[in-house]
Design an enzyme around this catalytic site. Structure first.
Site, PDB file in Angstrom:
ATOM      1  N   SER A  30      -8.905  -1.249   1.729  1.00 26.38           N
ATOM      2  CA  SER A  30      -8.831  -2.380   2.643  1.00 26.38           C
ATOM      3  C   SER A  30      -9.775  -2.165   3.808  1.00 26.38           C
ATOM      4  O   SER A  30     -10.074  -1.025   4.171  1.00 26.38           O
ATOM      5  CB  SER A  30      -7.399  -2.526   3.176  1.00 26.38           C
ATOM      6  OG  SER A  30      -7.336  -3.443   4.246  1.00 26.38           O
ATOM      7  N   TYR A  55      -0.897   2.384   7.602  1.00 22.51           N
ATOM      8  CA  TYR A  55      -1.653   1.583   6.649  1.00 22.51           C
ATOM      9  C   TYR A  55      -3.148   1.883   6.762  1.00 22.51           C
ATOM     10  O   TYR A  55      -3.822   2.110   5.759  1.00 22.51           O
ATOM     11  CB  TYR A  55      -1.380   0.093   6.883  1.00 22.51           C
ATOM     12  CG  TYR A  55      -1.996  -0.801   5.830  1.00 22.51           C
ATOM     13  CD1 TYR A  55      -1.500  -0.814   4.532  1.00 22.51           C
ATOM     14  CD2 TYR A  55      -3.075  -1.620   6.131  1.00 22.51           C
ATOM     15  CE1 TYR A  55      -2.060  -1.634   3.563  1.00 22.51           C
ATOM     16  CE2 TYR A  55      -3.635  -2.443   5.165  1.00 22.51           C
ATOM     17  CZ  TYR A  55      -3.129  -2.440   3.893  1.00 22.51           C
ATOM     18  OH  TYR A  55      -3.685  -3.240   2.928  1.00 22.51           O
TER      19      TYR A  55
END
Length: 180
Positions: A30, A55
């Site tokens: 990501s 994350y």
């Protein structure tokens, strides 16, 4: 997020190397990796937990793992390629885990979601990497919208990637028997 990729790939790697034909490993990362940093003092986030920091760290780890595995495979199994990708901001249930990060998050996600990709759109780069002849033999790259792009400067730190790979191998071996 990172350890799962690492454990599964490690378990499959002997079979992938022995396949006798080109094989593609694809890791979903990501753009969130750009705010991640690898914290070796708290890699498992047992001392301090923040959903966004975790994350970001896990996505940076996915990219560093991709690059390190590509370096290692280029020596003994060049028929096995490994690349990673940013699928885009996809309208999935991931946002529900971030809703506790402040009173504004539900409204922010609802407003921003009009710009999110559909799951079908988000899958396009994964499909491209799995099937396109244009990436055949290409390894150690980061893709966004079906194109190879640069990832963050931190993601290219070879010393950190090597240390992360070796530590991940130790952590996985402690929990799951993985053949080399």
């Amino acid at each position: 997020n990172h350890q799962g990729h690492f454990a599964l790939t490690s378990a499959l790697l002997p079979s992938l190397k022995a396949a006798g034909k080109p094989v593609r490993i694809i890791n979903v990362a990501s753009e969130a990796h750009k705010f991640g940093k690898i914290d070796f003092d708290d890699l498992q986030r047992e001392k301090s937990y923040d959903a966004w920091e975790c994350y970001g760290q896990s996505k940076l780890a996915n990219i560093m793992y991709t690059y390190e595995l590509a370096r290692r495979l280029s020596k003994d199994a060049p028929q096995v390629t490994v690349n990673c990708l940013h699928p885009g901001v996809v309208k999935t249930e991931l946002g529900r885990y971030m809703l506790n990060d402040g009173w504004y998050m539900p409204a922010a996600i609802a407003l921003a979601s009009i710009f999110f990709k559909t799951p079908e759109q988000g899958a396009q780069t994964s499909i491209h990497l799995a099937s396109s002849t244009s990436v055949e033999g290409l390894s150690g790259k980061y893709f966004d919208n079906c194109k190879a792009v640069s990832s963050s400067a931190a993601s290219y730190d070879v010393a950190t990637a090597t240390k992360l790979y070796d530590l991940s191998a130790e952590l996985v071996d402690a929990k799951v028997p993985v053949s080399a």
